[in-house]
Design a protein around this motif. Structure first.
Motif, PDB file in Angstrom:
ATOM      1  N   TYR A  24       0.815  -1.207   0.000  1.00 46.99           N
ATOM      2  CA  TYR A  24       0.000   0.000   0.000  1.00 46.99           C
ATOM      3  C   TYR A  24       0.851   1.261   0.000  1.00 46.99           C
ATOM      4  O   TYR A  24       0.489   2.269  -0.610  1.00 46.99           O
ATOM      5  N   THR A  25       1.985   1.246   0.659  1.00 51.20           N
ATOM      6  CA  THR A  25       2.844   2.428   0.714  1.00 51.20           C
ATOM      7  C   THR A  25       3.903   2.437  -0.377  1.00 51.20           C
ATOM      8  O   THR A  25       4.715   3.354  -0.440  1.00 51.20           O
ATOM      9  N   GLY A  26       3.877   1.456  -1.258  1.00 50.30           N
ATOM     10  CA  GLY A  26       4.909   1.333  -2.268  1.00 50.30           C
ATOM     11  C   GLY A  26       4.576   1.953  -3.614  1.00 50.30           C
ATOM     12  O   GLY A  26       5.337   1.771  -4.559  1.00 50.30           O
ATOM     13  N   TYR A  27       3.480   2.646  -3.712  1.00 54.29           N
ATOM     14  CA  TYR A  27       3.136   3.278  -4.983  1.00 54.29           C
ATOM     15  C   TYR A  27       2.634   4.693  -4.741  1.00 54.29           C
ATOM     16  O   TYR A  27       2.198   5.032  -3.643  1.00 54.29           O
ATOM     17  N   GLN A  28       2.699   5.514  -5.770  1.00 57.36           N
ATOM     18  CA  GLN A  28       2.227   6.895  -5.678  1.00 57.36           C
ATOM     19  C   GLN A  28       0.796   6.991  -6.164  1.00 57.36           C
ATOM     20  O   GLN A  28       0.362   6.217  -7.014  1.00 57.36           O
ATOM     21  N   ARG A  29       0.107   7.950  -5.642  1.00 59.21           N
ATOM     22  CA  ARG A  29      -1.295   8.192  -6.019  1.00 59.21           C
ATOM     23  C   ARG A  29      -1.351   9.225  -7.144  1.00 59.21           C
ATOM     24  O   ARG A  29      -2.167  10.120  -7.153  1.00 59.21           O
ATOM     25  N   ALA A  30      -0.465   9.135  -8.104  1.00 58.52           N
ATOM     26  CA  ALA A  30      -0.372  10.081  -9.214  1.00 58.52           C
ATOM     27  C   ALA A  30      -1.079   9.529 -10.441  1.00 58.52           C
ATOM     28  O   ALA A  30      -1.029   8.330 -10.707  1.00 58.52           O
ATOM     29  N   TRP A  31      -1.701  10.422 -11.212  1.00 53.14           N
ATOM     30  CA  TRP A  31      -2.413  10.026 -12.418  1.00 53.14           C
ATOM     31  C   TRP A  31      -2.545  11.228 -13.340  1.00 53.14           C
ATOM     32  O   TRP A  31      -2.267  12.350 -12.945  1.00 53.14           O
ATOM     33  N   GLN A  32      -2.943  10.961 -14.565  1.00 53.06           N
ATOM     34  CA  GLN A  32      -3.120  12.019 -15.562  1.00 53.06           C
ATOM     35  C   GLN A  32      -4.518  11.938 -16.170  1.00 53.06           C
ATOM     36  O   GLN A  32      -5.061  10.845 -16.331  1.00 53.06           O
ATOM     37  N   GLY A  37      -7.090  16.443 -27.751  1.00 54.19           N
ATOM     38  CA  GLY A  37      -6.967  17.819 -28.213  1.00 54.19           C
ATOM     39  C   GLY A  37      -6.776  18.853 -27.118  1.00 54.19           C
ATOM     40  O   GLY A  37      -6.769  20.051 -27.394  1.00 54.19           O
ATOM     41  N   LYS A  38      -6.609  18.410 -25.854  1.00 50.97           N
ATOM     42  CA  LYS A  38      -6.469  19.343 -24.730  1.00 50.97           C
ATOM     43  C   LYS A  38      -5.217  19.003 -23.936  1.00 50.97           C
ATOM     44  O   LYS A  38      -4.731  17.874 -23.987  1.00 50.97           O
ATOM     45  N   PRO A  39      -4.688  19.979 -23.180  1.00 54.14           N
ATOM     46  CA  PRO A  39      -3.488  19.700 -22.384  1.00 54.14           C
ATOM     47  C   PRO A  39      -3.744  18.610 -21.334  1.00 54.14           C
ATOM     48  O   PRO A  39      -4.832  18.521 -20.771  1.00 54.14           O
ATOM     49  N   VAL A  40      -2.722  17.826 -21.072  1.00 51.96           N
ATOM     50  CA  VAL A  40      -2.791  16.796 -20.038  1.00 51.96           C
ATOM     51  C   VAL A  40      -2.762  17.472 -18.666  1.00 51.96           C
ATOM     52  O   VAL A  40      -2.027  18.437 -18.455  1.00 51.96           O
ATOM     53  N   ILE A  41      -3.563  16.958 -17.750  1.00 51.79           N
ATOM     54  CA  ILE A  41      -3.588  17.469 -16.380  1.00 51.79           C
ATOM     55  C   ILE A  41      -3.006  16.393 -15.472  1.00 51.79           C
ATOM     56  O   ILE A  41      -3.521  15.268 -15.421  1.00 51.79           O
ATOM     57  N   ASN A  42      -1.924  16.738 -14.770  1.00 50.25           N
ATOM     58  CA  ASN A  42      -1.328  15.819 -13.807  1.00 50.25           C
ATOM     59  C   ASN A  42      -2.064  15.970 -12.482  1.00 50.25           C
ATOM     60  O   ASN A  42      -2.271  17.088 -12.004  1.00 50.25           O
ATOM     61  N   CYS A  43      -2.438  14.840 -11.900  1.00 48.29           N
ATOM     62  CA  CYS A  43      -3.254  14.851 -10.688  1.00 48.29           C
ATOM     63  C   CYS A  43      -2.689  13.897  -9.650  1.00 48.29           C
ATOM     64  O   CYS A  43      -1.790  13.106  -9.932  1.00 48.29           O
ATOM     65  N   SER A  44      -3.252  13.972  -8.469  1.00 53.42           N
ATOM     66  CA  SER A  44      -2.869  13.086  -7.385  1.00 53.42           C
ATOM     67  C   SER A  44      -4.078  12.888  -6.483  1.00 53.42           C
ATOM     68  O   SER A  44      -5.132  13.499  -6.689  1.00 53.42           O
ATOM     69  N   ASN A  45      -3.919  12.082  -5.501  1.00 56.38           N
ATOM     70  CA  ASN A  45      -4.950  11.845  -4.516  1.00 56.38           C
ATOM     71  C   ASN A  45      -4.980  13.012  -3.526  1.00 56.38           C
ATOM     72  O   ASN A  45      -4.038  13.801  -3.450  1.00 56.38           O
ATOM     73  N   ASP A  46      -6.029  13.108  -2.740  1.00 59.23           N
ATOM     74  CA  ASP A  46      -6.116  14.077  -1.662  1.00 59.23           C
ATOM     75  C   ASP A  46      -4.908  13.863  -0.741  1.00 59.23           C
ATOM     76  O   ASP A  46      -4.563  12.720  -0.426  1.00 59.23           O
ATOM     77  N   PRO A  47      -4.243  14.940  -0.299  1.00 59.76           N
ATOM     78  CA  PRO A  47      -3.094  14.778   0.589  1.00 59.76           C
ATOM     79  C   PRO A  47      -3.410  13.989   1.870  1.00 59.76           C
ATOM     80  O   PRO A  47      -2.541  13.315   2.401  1.00 59.76           O
ATOM     81  N   GLY A  51      -1.682  11.729  -1.125  1.00 59.45           N
ATOM     82  CA  GLY A  51      -1.451  12.371  -2.411  1.00 59.45           C
ATOM     83  C   GLY A  51      -0.513  13.560  -2.331  1.00 59.45           C
ATOM     84  O   GLY A  51      -0.145  14.035  -1.262  1.00 59.45           O
ATOM     85  N   ASP A  52      -0.127  14.038  -3.494  1.00 56.98           N
ATOM     86  CA  ASP A  52       0.764  15.182  -3.646  1.00 56.98           C
ATOM     87  C   ASP A  52      -0.061  16.467  -3.505  1.00 56.98           C
ATOM     88  O   ASP A  52      -0.940  16.736  -4.334  1.00 56.98           O
ATOM     89  N   PRO A  53       0.193  17.283  -2.484  1.00 61.41           N
ATOM     90  CA  PRO A  53      -0.614  18.488  -2.278  1.00 61.41           C
ATOM     91  C   PRO A  53      -0.442  19.557  -3.353  1.00 61.41           C
ATOM     92  O   PRO A  53      -1.219  20.504  -3.406  1.00 61.41           O
ATOM     93  N   ASP A  60     -10.879  18.438  -5.766  1.00 62.03           N
ATOM     94  CA  ASP A  60     -10.632  19.760  -6.361  1.00 62.03           C
ATOM     95  C   ASP A  60     -11.350  19.889  -7.704  1.00 62.03           C
ATOM     96  O   ASP A  60     -11.961  20.919  -8.010  1.00 62.03           O
ATOM     97  N   LEU A  61     -11.242  18.840  -8.509  1.00 59.28           N
ATOM     98  CA  LEU A  61     -11.823  18.867  -9.851  1.00 59.28           C
ATOM     99  C   LEU A  61     -13.343  18.933  -9.816  1.00 59.28           C
ATOM    100  O   LEU A  61     -13.959  19.684 -10.581  1.00 59.28           O
TER     101      LEU A  61
END
Length: 156
Positions: A24-32, A37-47, A51-53, A60-61
């Motif tokens: 459970y602690t061995g992976y990041q909660r990061a995603w895109q 046709g639109k810019p990629v949005i880098n996201c994460s889980n709630d801190p 997640g990455d604050p 937020d979204l």
């Protein structure tokens, strides 16, 4: 006959640090989020959940989408009513609850639009527009929690 709308998105987990979800602690909660046709949005889980604050999270979204939908409908209905809006900003707040089981949900949202109107605008009508929006706003009609409006009006 109802007209339907189709939306698409591509969500990709980017948090594999080499071992996948072996622990459970061995992976990041990061995603895109990638919409064609639109810019990629880098996201994460709630801190609060590891997640990455510095990145947007699903909460937020959702809150931002609710606020943006309300704003766009406000501008549309104000224009239809002959009310000239010269500036609009919002600092919405969502309230969530976390159950002992770990399940969470929004229990309400408060939109706090600060709207600048052209001098002489009908303030009664400007306030009334907010109540009409929830009849049409795609996002507001789709959420299952109350949305309150605490608007402030200025004139320029």
């Amino acid at each position: 006959m109802m007209k339907t709308h189709a939306y698409t998105s591509h969500v990709r987990w980017t948090g594999n640090t080499g071992q996948g979800t072996a622990s459970y602690t061995g992976y990041q909660r990061a995603w895109q989020i990638a919409v064609p046709g639109k810019p990629v949005i880098n996201c994460s889980n709630d801190p609060l959940l590891g997640g990455d604050p510095t990145l947007m999270n699903p909460e937020d979204l959702l809150l931002s989408a609710l606020s943006a939908c309300h704003m766009l409908w406000y501008l549309h209905l104000a224009s239809d009513a002959g009310i000239v809006v010269t500036a609009y900003e919002d600092t919405p707040e969502g309230t969530g609850e976390l159950e002992r089981s770990g399940a969470a949900r929004f229990i309400k949202a408060t939109l706090r639009p600060r709207i600048t109107l052209q001098e002489g605008a009908d303030l009664t009508e400007a306030h009334a527009i907010h109540h009409k929006i929830h009849e049409t706003c795609f996002i507001a009609r789709s959420v299952n929690f109350p949305v309150e409006i605490d608007a402030e009006f200025l004139t320029a």
